[in-house]
Scaffold this active site. Structure first.
Site, short mmCIF file in Angstrom:
data_model
loop_
_atom_site.label_atom_id
_atom_site.label_comp_id
_atom_site.label_asym_id
_atom_site.label_seq_id
_atom_site.Cartn_x
_atom_site.Cartn_y
_atom_site.Cartn_z
N ASP A 273 -10.13 14.16 -11.32
CA ASP A 273 -9.49 13.39 -10.26
C ASP A 273 -10.44 12.44 -9.57
OD1 ASP A 273 -7.18 14.65 -10.58
OD2 ASP A 273 -7.30 15.88 -8.78
N VAL B 97 -12.26 18.53 3.49
CA VAL B 97 -12.66 19.13 2.21
C VAL B 97 -13.13 18.08 1.20
CG1 VAL B 97 -11.96 20.67 0.33
CG2 VAL B 97 -11.12 21.08 2.65
N ARG C 11 -11.65 18.27 -14.46
CA ARG C 11 -12.85 18.87 -13.90
C ARG C 11 -12.88 20.39 -14.05
NH1 ARG C 11 -16.73 18.60 -9.66
NH2 ARG C 11 -16.63 20.55 -8.53
N LYS D 248 -0.96 26.52 -11.01
CA LYS D 248 -1.88 25.80 -11.90
C LYS D 248 -3.31 26.28 -11.71
CE LYS D 248 -3.56 21.49 -10.78
NZ LYS D 248 -5.02 21.41 -10.92
N ASN D 249 -3.76 26.32 -10.46
CA ASN D 249 -5.18 26.58 -10.24
C ASN D 249 -5.58 28.03 -10.53
OD1 ASN D 249 -5.48 23.93 -9.67
ND2 ASN D 249 -5.67 24.17 -7.45
N ASP E 207 -4.74 20.09 -0.59
CA ASP E 207 -3.79 19.66 -1.62
C ASP E 207 -2.40 19.38 -1.06
OD1 ASP E 207 -5.74 19.79 -3.51
OD2 ASP E 207 -5.06 21.64 -4.45
C1 UD1 Z 1 -10.25 23.36 -6.15
C2 UD1 Z 1 -8.86 22.98 -6.59
C3 UD1 Z 1 -8.38 21.73 -5.85
C4 UD1 Z 1 -8.49 21.95 -4.35
C5 UD1 Z 1 -9.89 22.42 -3.98
C6 UD1 Z 1 -10.01 22.78 -2.50
C7 UD1 Z 1 -8.77 23.69 -8.90
C8 UD1 Z 1 -8.67 23.30 -10.32
N1 UD1 Z 1 -8.87 22.70 -8.02
O1 UD1 Z 1 -11.14 22.30 -6.52
O2 UD1 Z 1 -7.03 21.49 -6.21
O3 UD1 Z 1 -8.23 20.73 -3.70
O4 UD1 Z 1 -10.24 23.59 -4.74
O5 UD1 Z 1 -9.07 23.71 -2.15
O6 UD1 Z 1 -8.71 24.86 -8.55
N2 UD1 Z 1 -18.71 20.93 -3.55
C9 UD1 Z 1 -20.06 20.66 -3.58
N3 UD1 Z 1 -20.81 21.26 -4.54
C10 UD1 Z 1 -20.30 22.12 -5.47
C11 UD1 Z 1 -18.91 22.39 -5.41
C12 UD1 Z 1 -18.14 21.77 -4.44
O7 UD1 Z 1 -20.57 19.89 -2.76
O8 UD1 Z 1 -21.04 22.65 -6.29
C13 UD1 Z 1 -17.87 20.24 -2.53
C14 UD1 Z 1 -16.85 19.30 -3.16
O9 UD1 Z 1 -17.42 18.03 -3.42
C15 UD1 Z 1 -15.77 19.25 -2.13
C16 UD1 Z 1 -15.81 20.65 -1.51
O10 UD1 Z 1 -17.08 21.20 -1.87
O11 UD1 Z 1 -16.07 18.30 -1.13
C17 UD1 Z 1 -14.71 21.56 -2.01
O12 UD1 Z 1 -14.78 21.70 -3.41
P1 UD1 Z 1 -14.26 23.01 -4.17
O13 UD1 Z 1 -13.77 23.99 -3.16
O14 UD1 Z 1 -15.32 23.43 -5.11
O15 UD1 Z 1 -13.01 22.45 -4.97
P2 UD1 Z 1 -12.71 22.52 -6.51
O16 UD1 Z 1 -13.01 23.90 -7.01
O17 UD1 Z 1 -13.30 21.36 -7.20
#
Ligand code: UD1
Length: 426
Positions: free
Chosen positions: A116, A326, A92, A22-23, A304
Protein backbone atom coordinates in the site's frame (compact mmCIF):
# COMPACT_ATOMS: atom_id res chain seq x y z
CA UNK A 1 -8.07 -2.36 -15.09
CA UNK A 2 -11.37 -2.50 -13.25
CA UNK A 3 -13.54 0.24 -11.84
CA UNK A 4 -16.66 0.51 -9.74
CA UNK A 5 -19.65 2.51 -10.95
CA UNK A 6 -21.92 3.73 -8.15
CA UNK A 7 -25.26 5.50 -8.52
CA UNK A 8 -26.30 7.43 -5.41
CA UNK A 9 -27.70 8.28 -3.08
CA UNK A 10 -29.19 5.03 -1.76
CA UNK A 11 -29.64 4.58 2.01
CA UNK A 12 -28.32 1.10 2.83
CA UNK A 13 -30.90 -1.17 4.36
CA UNK A 14 -31.24 -4.88 5.18
CA UNK A 15 -28.95 -7.66 6.40
CA UNK A 16 -25.48 -8.69 5.29
CA UNK A 17 -22.93 -11.20 6.50
CA UNK A 18 -19.30 -10.39 7.30
CA UNK A 19 -16.46 -12.59 6.00
CA UNK A 20 -13.30 -13.87 7.69
CA UNK A 21 -10.61 -11.40 8.72
CA UNK A 22 -8.05 -10.67 6.01
CA UNK A 23 -5.33 -9.65 8.43
CA UNK A 24 -5.76 -12.75 10.60
CA UNK A 25 -5.87 -15.05 7.55
CA UNK A 26 -2.63 -13.73 6.03
CA UNK A 27 -0.61 -14.19 9.24
CA UNK A 28 -2.08 -17.61 10.01
CA UNK A 29 -1.21 -18.68 6.46
CA UNK A 30 2.39 -17.55 7.08
CA UNK A 31 2.44 -19.37 10.44
CA UNK A 32 1.40 -22.60 8.69
CA UNK A 33 4.98 -22.76 7.37
CA UNK A 34 6.00 -23.75 10.91
CA UNK A 35 3.90 -26.91 10.77
CA UNK A 36 4.95 -30.13 9.05
CA UNK A 37 1.52 -31.50 8.14
CA UNK A 38 -1.88 -30.43 6.88
CA UNK A 39 -3.42 -27.26 8.29
CA UNK A 40 -7.11 -26.62 7.54
CA UNK A 41 -8.39 -23.03 7.74
CA UNK A 42 -12.10 -22.18 7.57
CA UNK A 43 -13.86 -18.86 7.02
CA UNK A 44 -11.16 -17.67 4.61
CA UNK A 45 -12.10 -14.55 2.58
CA UNK A 46 -11.77 -15.01 -1.20
CA UNK A 47 -9.74 -11.86 -1.85
CA UNK A 48 -6.64 -11.03 -3.86
CA UNK A 49 -4.31 -10.67 -0.86
CA UNK A 50 -5.15 -14.21 0.26
CA UNK A 51 -4.39 -15.49 -3.27
CA UNK A 52 -1.09 -13.58 -3.20
CA UNK A 53 -0.12 -15.12 0.13
CA UNK A 54 -1.07 -18.54 -1.28
CA UNK A 55 1.34 -17.86 -4.15
CA UNK A 56 4.08 -16.87 -1.69
CA UNK A 57 3.60 -20.15 0.22
CA UNK A 58 3.61 -22.18 -3.00
CA UNK A 59 6.81 -20.50 -4.18
CA UNK A 60 8.38 -21.45 -0.83
CA UNK A 61 7.41 -25.09 -1.41
CA UNK A 62 4.12 -25.54 0.48
CA UNK A 63 1.00 -27.15 -1.01
CA UNK A 64 -2.08 -24.87 -0.98
CA UNK A 65 -5.66 -25.79 -1.89
CA UNK A 66 -8.86 -23.74 -1.82
CA UNK A 67 -12.32 -25.24 -1.49
CA UNK A 68 -14.90 -22.46 -1.13
CA UNK A 69 -13.95 -20.60 2.02
CA UNK A 70 -11.75 -23.45 3.23
CA UNK A 71 -8.01 -23.42 2.68
CA UNK A 72 -5.66 -26.35 3.20
CA UNK A 73 -1.92 -25.78 3.57
CA UNK A 74 0.69 -28.50 3.71
CA UNK A 75 4.24 -27.36 4.41
CA UNK A 76 5.61 -30.81 5.27
CA UNK A 77 7.98 -30.98 2.27
CA UNK A 78 11.31 -29.21 1.78
CA UNK A 79 10.98 -25.44 1.74
CA UNK A 80 13.10 -22.84 -0.04
CA UNK A 81 14.15 -19.71 1.83
CA UNK A 82 13.50 -16.98 -0.76
CA UNK A 83 10.40 -14.81 -1.15
CA UNK A 84 10.64 -13.04 -4.50
CA UNK A 85 10.44 -9.35 -5.25
CA UNK A 86 7.42 -9.52 -7.56
CA UNK A 87 5.25 -10.92 -4.76
CA UNK A 88 6.54 -8.91 -1.80
CA UNK A 89 6.17 -5.61 -3.66
CA UNK A 90 2.52 -6.44 -4.38
CA UNK A 91 1.72 -7.12 -0.74
CA UNK A 92 3.65 -6.00 2.30
CA UNK A 93 2.25 -8.79 4.47
CA UNK A 94 4.55 -11.20 2.56
CA UNK A 95 7.31 -10.20 5.00
CA UNK A 96 5.42 -12.15 7.65
CA UNK A 97 7.10 -15.31 6.31
CA UNK A 98 10.43 -14.01 7.65
CA UNK A 99 9.84 -15.25 11.22
CA UNK A 100 8.51 -18.70 10.25
CA UNK A 101 11.36 -19.24 7.73
CA UNK A 102 14.04 -18.24 10.25
CA UNK A 103 12.47 -20.61 12.78
CA UNK A 104 12.05 -23.52 10.37
CA UNK A 105 15.13 -23.23 8.12
CA UNK A 106 17.51 -21.02 10.08
CA UNK A 107 17.67 -18.64 7.12
CA UNK A 108 15.42 -16.41 5.02
CA UNK A 109 15.78 -14.09 2.06
CA UNK A 110 12.88 -11.69 1.61
CA UNK A 111 12.57 -8.73 -0.78
CA UNK A 112 12.10 -5.35 0.92
CA UNK A 113 8.36 -4.67 1.13
CA UNK A 114 6.17 -2.40 -0.95
CA UNK A 115 2.38 -2.79 -0.91
CA UNK A 116 0.00 0.00 0.00
CA UNK A 117 1.00 3.57 -0.64
CA UNK A 118 0.40 4.60 2.98
CA UNK A 119 3.62 6.20 4.01
CA UNK A 120 6.99 4.75 4.75
CA UNK A 121 6.51 1.40 6.41
CA UNK A 122 9.89 0.19 7.60
CA UNK A 123 10.58 -3.24 9.10
CA UNK A 124 13.27 -2.14 11.56
CA UNK A 125 11.28 -3.32 14.60
CA UNK A 126 10.93 -6.80 13.09
CA UNK A 127 14.67 -7.03 12.38
CA UNK A 128 15.78 -5.63 15.76
CA UNK A 129 13.65 -8.22 17.52
CA UNK A 130 15.03 -11.11 15.43
CA UNK A 131 18.56 -9.85 16.12
CA UNK A 132 17.91 -9.96 19.85
CA UNK A 133 16.92 -13.59 19.35
CA UNK A 134 20.27 -14.32 17.70
CA UNK A 135 19.64 -13.71 13.98
CA UNK A 136 22.08 -11.75 11.78
CA UNK A 137 20.93 -9.69 8.80
CA UNK A 138 22.40 -8.12 5.71
CA UNK A 139 20.31 -5.88 3.47
CA UNK A 140 21.53 -5.52 -0.10
CA UNK A 141 20.26 -5.54 -3.68
CA UNK A 142 16.71 -4.92 -2.41
CA UNK A 143 16.62 -8.05 -0.26
CA UNK A 144 16.96 -8.69 3.47
CA UNK A 145 18.89 -11.85 4.22
CA UNK A 146 18.78 -13.37 7.68
CA UNK A 147 20.61 -16.28 9.25
CA UNK A 148 20.03 -17.82 12.67
CA UNK A 149 21.52 -21.20 13.53
CA UNK A 150 19.25 -21.37 16.56
CA UNK A 151 16.81 -18.68 17.69
CA UNK A 152 17.00 -18.11 21.44
CA UNK A 153 14.36 -16.79 23.80
CA UNK A 154 14.97 -13.27 25.08
CA UNK A 155 13.13 -10.10 26.10
CA UNK A 156 12.07 -7.80 23.25
CA UNK A 157 10.72 -4.37 24.09
CA UNK A 158 9.08 -2.81 21.01
CA UNK A 159 9.45 0.96 20.44
CA UNK A 160 5.86 0.99 19.14
CA UNK A 161 3.16 -1.72 19.34
CA UNK A 162 3.60 -2.71 15.70
CA UNK A 163 1.12 -5.34 14.52
CA UNK A 164 3.46 -6.90 11.96
CA UNK A 165 6.52 -6.94 14.26
CA UNK A 166 4.55 -8.51 17.13
CA UNK A 167 3.29 -11.26 14.81
CA UNK A 168 6.61 -11.93 13.10
CA UNK A 169 8.43 -12.19 16.43
CA UNK A 170 5.72 -14.42 17.89
CA UNK A 171 6.04 -16.84 14.99
CA UNK A 172 9.83 -16.91 15.34
CA UNK A 173 9.62 -17.46 19.10
CA UNK A 174 7.23 -20.43 19.29
CA UNK A 175 9.94 -22.98 18.49
CA UNK A 176 12.93 -20.98 19.79
CA UNK A 177 15.11 -22.27 22.62
CA UNK A 178 13.84 -21.01 25.99
CA UNK A 179 11.34 -18.28 26.81
CA UNK A 180 10.75 -15.07 24.84
CA UNK A 181 8.84 -12.10 26.17
CA UNK A 182 7.49 -9.37 23.90
CA UNK A 183 6.71 -6.14 25.76
CA UNK A 184 4.70 -3.24 24.37
CA UNK A 185 3.21 -5.84 22.04
CA UNK A 186 0.28 -4.98 19.77
CA UNK A 187 -3.10 -6.32 21.00
CA UNK A 188 -5.21 -6.38 17.83
CA UNK A 189 -7.86 -9.16 17.65
CA UNK A 190 -6.07 -10.59 14.59
CA UNK A 191 -2.97 -11.17 16.75
CA UNK A 192 -5.14 -12.88 19.34
CA UNK A 193 -6.46 -15.13 16.57
CA UNK A 194 -2.91 -15.95 15.43
CA UNK A 195 -2.09 -16.86 19.04
CA UNK A 196 -5.21 -19.07 19.29
CA UNK A 197 -4.10 -20.86 16.10
CA UNK A 198 -0.53 -21.34 17.32
CA UNK A 199 -1.59 -22.50 20.80
CA UNK A 200 -4.05 -25.00 19.26
CA UNK A 201 -1.11 -26.46 17.34
CA UNK A 202 0.96 -26.89 20.50
CA UNK A 203 2.65 -23.50 21.04
CA UNK A 204 2.80 -22.09 24.58
CA UNK A 205 1.95 -18.41 24.35
CA UNK A 206 0.56 -16.51 27.32
CA UNK A 207 -0.80 -12.97 27.61
CA UNK A 208 -2.97 -12.87 24.45
CA UNK A 209 -4.81 -9.54 24.28
CA UNK A 210 -2.33 -7.82 26.62
CA UNK A 211 0.81 -5.79 25.80
CA UNK A 212 2.99 -8.42 27.46
CA UNK A 213 3.35 -11.77 25.66
CA UNK A 214 5.33 -14.74 26.99
CA UNK A 215 6.31 -17.52 24.64
CA UNK A 216 7.83 -20.75 25.95
CA UNK A 217 9.61 -22.46 23.08
CA UNK A 218 8.37 -25.95 22.11
CA UNK A 219 10.20 -28.45 19.84
CA UNK A 220 7.51 -28.61 17.16
CA UNK A 221 3.95 -27.66 16.21
CA UNK A 222 1.27 -30.15 15.15
CA UNK A 223 -1.28 -29.93 12.29
CA UNK A 224 -4.48 -28.16 13.30
CA UNK A 225 -7.89 -27.01 12.05
CA UNK A 226 -8.88 -23.41 12.73
CA UNK A 227 -11.67 -20.98 11.85
CA UNK A 228 -10.56 -17.36 11.42
CA UNK A 229 -12.35 -14.55 13.27
CA UNK A 230 -14.79 -12.21 11.46
CA UNK A 231 -13.29 -9.19 9.73
CA UNK A 232 -13.85 -6.22 12.04
CA UNK A 233 -12.65 -3.79 9.34
CA UNK A 234 -15.08 -5.08 6.72
CA UNK A 235 -17.81 -4.95 9.41
CA UNK A 236 -16.84 -1.42 10.45
CA UNK A 237 -16.75 -0.24 6.82
CA UNK A 238 -20.32 -1.49 6.25
CA UNK A 239 -21.66 -0.14 9.56
CA UNK A 240 -20.13 3.31 9.05
CA UNK A 241 -21.28 3.28 5.40
CA UNK A 242 -24.81 2.40 6.56
CA UNK A 243 -24.83 5.32 9.00
CA UNK A 244 -23.29 7.73 6.46
CA UNK A 245 -26.03 6.85 3.96
CA UNK A 246 -28.81 7.38 6.53
CA UNK A 247 -29.67 3.67 6.46
CA UNK A 248 -30.75 0.78 8.65
CA UNK A 249 -28.49 -2.29 8.48
CA UNK A 250 -27.94 -5.47 10.49
CA UNK A 251 -24.60 -7.18 10.06
CA UNK A 252 -24.35 -10.83 11.03
CA UNK A 253 -21.33 -13.00 11.82
CA UNK A 254 -19.72 -10.07 13.66
CA UNK A 255 -17.74 -9.89 16.91
CA UNK A 256 -19.20 -6.69 18.50
CA UNK A 257 -16.49 -6.80 21.20
CA UNK A 258 -13.89 -6.17 18.45
CA UNK A 259 -15.71 -2.99 17.41
CA UNK A 260 -16.26 -1.29 20.75
CA UNK A 261 -14.83 2.14 20.01
CA UNK A 262 -16.15 2.42 16.42
CA UNK A 263 -19.67 1.65 17.74
CA UNK A 264 -19.31 4.26 20.50
CA UNK A 265 -18.21 6.81 17.89
CA UNK A 266 -21.22 5.99 15.69
CA UNK A 267 -23.51 6.60 18.68
CA UNK A 268 -21.77 9.90 19.38
CA UNK A 269 -22.44 10.87 15.76
CA UNK A 270 -26.15 10.18 16.31
CA UNK A 271 -26.69 6.58 15.19
CA UNK A 272 -28.86 4.08 17.07
CA UNK A 273 -26.72 1.02 17.71
CA UNK A 274 -27.87 -2.33 19.08
CA UNK A 275 -25.84 -5.51 19.51
CA UNK A 276 -26.55 -9.22 19.76
CA UNK A 277 -24.07 -12.03 20.40
CA UNK A 278 -22.79 -12.03 16.83
CA UNK A 279 -24.66 -9.21 15.15
CA UNK A 280 -24.86 -5.44 15.16
CA UNK A 281 -27.67 -3.18 13.92
CA UNK A 282 -27.23 0.51 13.14
CA UNK A 283 -29.96 3.01 12.23
CA UNK A 284 -29.49 6.64 11.29
CA UNK A 285 -32.55 8.87 11.13
CA UNK A 286 -30.92 12.30 10.93
CA UNK A 287 -27.89 14.16 9.72
CA UNK A 288 -24.73 13.09 11.60
CA UNK A 289 -23.31 15.28 14.36
CA UNK A 290 -19.63 16.24 14.14
CA UNK A 291 -17.24 14.35 16.45
CA UNK A 292 -13.49 14.26 17.04
CA UNK A 293 -11.53 11.09 16.43
CA UNK A 294 -7.99 9.86 17.12
CA UNK A 295 -6.57 6.68 15.55
CA UNK A 296 -4.43 4.52 17.84
CA UNK A 297 -3.32 0.90 18.15
CA UNK A 298 -6.06 -1.46 19.45
CA UNK A 299 -8.20 -0.98 21.51
CA UNK A 300 -7.96 2.58 20.14
CA UNK A 301 -9.88 3.61 17.03
CA UNK A 302 -8.49 1.59 14.08
CA UNK A 303 -6.58 3.47 11.41
CA UNK A 304 -8.18 1.11 8.85
CA UNK A 305 -11.59 2.68 9.61
CA UNK A 306 -10.34 6.24 9.37
CA UNK A 307 -11.47 6.63 5.75
CA UNK A 308 -15.10 5.52 6.06
CA UNK A 309 -15.34 7.68 9.18
CA UNK A 310 -14.11 10.63 7.13
CA UNK A 311 -16.88 9.95 4.59
CA UNK A 312 -19.44 10.09 7.42
CA UNK A 313 -18.00 13.25 9.00
CA UNK A 314 -17.63 14.97 5.61
CA UNK A 315 -21.46 15.10 5.58
CA UNK A 316 -21.96 15.87 9.29
CA UNK A 317 -23.40 19.06 10.78
CA UNK A 318 -20.41 21.08 12.00
CA UNK A 319 -16.65 20.53 12.03
CA UNK A 320 -14.72 17.47 13.22
CA UNK A 321 -11.02 16.94 13.88
CA UNK A 322 -9.52 13.60 12.91
CA UNK A 323 -6.00 12.80 14.12
CA UNK A 324 -4.03 10.00 12.45
CA UNK A 325 -1.39 8.52 14.76
CA UNK A 326 -0.50 5.24 13.07
CA UNK A 327 0.37 5.92 9.43
CA UNK A 328 1.72 9.26 8.26
CA UNK A 329 0.47 9.30 4.66
CA UNK A 330 -3.09 8.06 5.02
CA UNK A 331 -4.54 11.46 4.18
CA UNK A 332 -3.82 11.12 0.42
CA UNK A 333 -7.46 10.01 0.32
CA UNK A 334 -8.58 13.56 1.19
CA UNK A 335 -7.82 14.81 -2.33
CA UNK A 336 -10.05 12.13 -3.83
CA UNK A 337 -12.91 12.85 -1.43
CA UNK A 338 -12.44 16.55 -2.22
CA UNK A 339 -13.40 15.76 -5.82
CA UNK A 340 -16.78 14.73 -4.42
CA UNK A 341 -17.36 18.08 -2.73
CA UNK A 342 -15.98 17.48 0.79
CA UNK A 343 -14.35 20.35 2.68
CA UNK A 344 -11.32 18.90 4.45
CA UNK A 345 -8.08 20.62 5.37
CA UNK A 346 -5.02 18.62 6.38
CA UNK A 347 -2.29 19.94 8.66
CA UNK A 348 0.36 17.34 9.54
CA UNK A 349 -1.43 14.39 11.02
CA UNK A 350 -4.64 16.30 11.75
CA UNK A 351 -7.58 16.75 9.37
CA UNK A 352 -10.18 19.45 9.91
CA UNK A 353 -13.41 18.24 8.34
CA UNK A 354 -16.09 20.87 7.71
CA UNK A 355 -19.31 18.98 7.09
CA UNK A 356 -21.18 19.73 3.85
CA UNK A 357 -24.90 19.05 3.19
CA UNK A 358 -24.19 16.53 0.47
CA UNK A 359 -21.44 14.91 -1.55
CA UNK A 360 -21.66 14.80 -5.33
CA UNK A 361 -20.66 11.89 -7.55
CA UNK A 362 -17.33 12.24 -9.38
CA UNK A 363 -14.56 10.16 -10.97
CA UNK A 364 -12.02 9.22 -8.29
CA UNK A 365 -9.11 6.81 -7.83
CA UNK A 366 -8.69 4.22 -5.08
CA UNK A 367 -5.24 4.89 -3.57
CA UNK A 368 -5.25 1.74 -1.40
CA UNK A 369 -7.54 -0.98 -0.01
CA UNK A 370 -9.22 0.91 2.80
CA UNK A 371 -9.47 4.31 1.13
CA UNK A 372 -10.87 2.55 -1.96
CA UNK A 373 -13.71 0.87 -0.03
CA UNK A 374 -14.49 4.19 1.66
CA UNK A 375 -14.77 5.87 -1.77
CA UNK A 376 -17.34 3.25 -2.78
CA UNK A 377 -19.28 4.13 0.41
CA UNK A 378 -18.93 7.83 -0.48
CA UNK A 379 -20.42 6.98 -3.91
CA UNK A 380 -23.38 5.29 -2.20
CA UNK A 381 -24.02 8.52 -0.23
CA UNK A 382 -23.29 11.02 -3.00
CA UNK A 383 -25.79 12.51 -5.46
CA UNK A 384 -25.14 11.32 -9.00
CA UNK A 385 -22.63 8.87 -10.49
CA UNK A 386 -19.25 8.03 -8.95
CA UNK A 387 -16.60 6.08 -10.83
CA UNK A 388 -13.85 4.54 -8.70
CA UNK A 389 -10.78 3.67 -10.76
CA UNK A 390 -8.02 1.25 -9.64
CA UNK A 391 -10.69 -1.04 -8.19
CA UNK A 392 -8.07 -3.80 -7.95
CA UNK A 393 -6.93 -2.30 -4.64
CA UNK A 394 -10.40 -2.80 -3.18
CA UNK A 395 -10.59 -6.44 -4.29
CA UNK A 396 -7.38 -7.07 -2.30
CA UNK A 397 -9.38 -6.74 0.92
CA UNK A 398 -13.15 -7.08 0.34
CA UNK A 399 -14.91 -10.19 -0.97
CA UNK A 400 -17.83 -9.34 -3.25
CA UNK A 401 -18.12 -5.73 -2.03
CA UNK A 402 -20.52 -4.74 -4.82
CA UNK A 403 -22.69 -7.84 -4.37
CA UNK A 404 -23.04 -7.24 -0.63
CA UNK A 405 -23.81 -3.53 -1.13
CA UNK A 406 -26.38 -4.28 -3.83
CA UNK A 407 -28.03 -6.73 -1.40
CA UNK A 408 -28.48 -3.69 0.87
CA UNK A 409 -30.15 -1.65 -1.85
CA UNK A 410 -27.12 0.10 -3.37
CA UNK A 411 -26.46 0.39 -7.08
CA UNK A 412 -22.84 -0.63 -7.54
CA UNK A 413 -21.37 -2.25 -10.62
CA UNK A 414 -17.89 -3.66 -11.12
CA UNK A 415 -16.81 -3.14 -14.72
CA UNK A 416 -13.74 -3.79 -16.79
CA UNK A 417 -12.36 -0.50 -18.04
CA UNK A 418 -12.37 -0.56 -21.82
CA UNK A 419 -8.96 -0.40 -23.46
CA UNK A 420 -8.51 3.02 -25.02
CA UNK A 421 -6.77 2.78 -28.37
CA UNK A 422 -3.70 4.96 -28.41
CA UNK A 423 -3.23 7.35 -31.32
CA UNK A 424 -0.36 6.28 -33.51
CA UNK A 425 2.79 8.37 -33.09
CA UNK A 426 4.03 9.64 -36.37
C1 UD1 B 1 -1.15 -3.92 10.01
C2 UD1 B 1 -2.36 -4.13 9.13
C3 UD1 B 1 -2.89 -2.79 8.61
C4 UD1 B 1 -3.17 -1.86 9.78
C5 UD1 B 1 -1.96 -1.76 10.69
C6 UD1 B 1 -2.23 -0.95 11.95
C7 UD1 B 1 -1.95 -6.27 8.09
C8 UD1 B 1 -1.65 -7.03 6.85
N1 UD1 B 1 -1.98 -4.94 7.98
O1 UD1 B 1 -0.12 -3.34 9.22
O2 UD1 B 1 -4.09 -3.04 7.88
O3 UD1 B 1 -3.47 -0.58 9.28
O4 UD1 B 1 -1.53 -3.07 11.10
O5 UD1 B 1 -3.31 -1.46 12.63
O6 UD1 B 1 -2.19 -6.85 9.14
N2 UD1 B 1 6.59 0.60 11.96
C9 UD1 B 1 7.92 0.93 12.06
N3 UD1 B 1 8.83 -0.09 12.04
C10 UD1 B 1 8.49 -1.40 11.92
C11 UD1 B 1 7.11 -1.71 11.83
C12 UD1 B 1 6.18 -0.68 11.84
O7 UD1 B 1 8.28 2.10 12.17
O8 UD1 B 1 9.36 -2.27 11.92
C13 UD1 B 1 5.59 1.71 11.95
C14 UD1 B 1 4.85 1.79 10.62
O9 UD1 B 1 5.57 2.56 9.68
C15 UD1 B 1 3.55 2.44 11.02
C16 UD1 B 1 3.31 1.90 12.43
O10 UD1 B 1 4.58 1.41 12.88
O11 UD1 B 1 3.68 3.83 11.07
C17 UD1 B 1 2.30 0.79 12.49
O12 UD1 B 1 2.69 -0.29 11.69
P1 UD1 B 1 2.26 -1.80 12.00
O13 UD1 B 1 1.45 -1.82 13.25
O14 UD1 B 1 3.48 -2.64 11.93
O15 UD1 B 1 1.30 -2.12 10.78
P2 UD1 B 1 1.38 -3.30 9.74
O16 UD1 B 1 1.67 -4.59 10.47
O17 UD1 B 1 2.22 -2.92 8.60
Amino acid sequence: MERYLVKGPTPLSGRAEVGGAKNATLKIMAASLLIEGEVVLDGIPRITDVYLMAEVLERLGAGVQFLGNRLTIDASGDLTDETPYELVTKMRASIQVLGPLLARLGRARVAMPGGDAIGSRPIDLHLKGFERMGAKFVAEHGYVEGVAERLRGTKVLLDFPSVGATENLLMAAVTAEGTTSIENAAREPEIQDLIAFLNASGARIGGAGTPSLTIEGVPRLEPVRHEVIPDRIEAGTFLIGAVASGGDVTLTGVRPDHLELPLIKLEEAGAEVSQGVDEVTVKMRRRAASIDLVTLPYPGFPTDLQHPMMVLLAQAKGSSILTENVFEARFVFVDELGRMGSQIRVDGHHALIRGVERLSGAPVRAPDIRAGAALVMAGVCAHGDTEIFDAGHIKRGYENLHGKLNGLGAEVELVEAEERSRPAIA
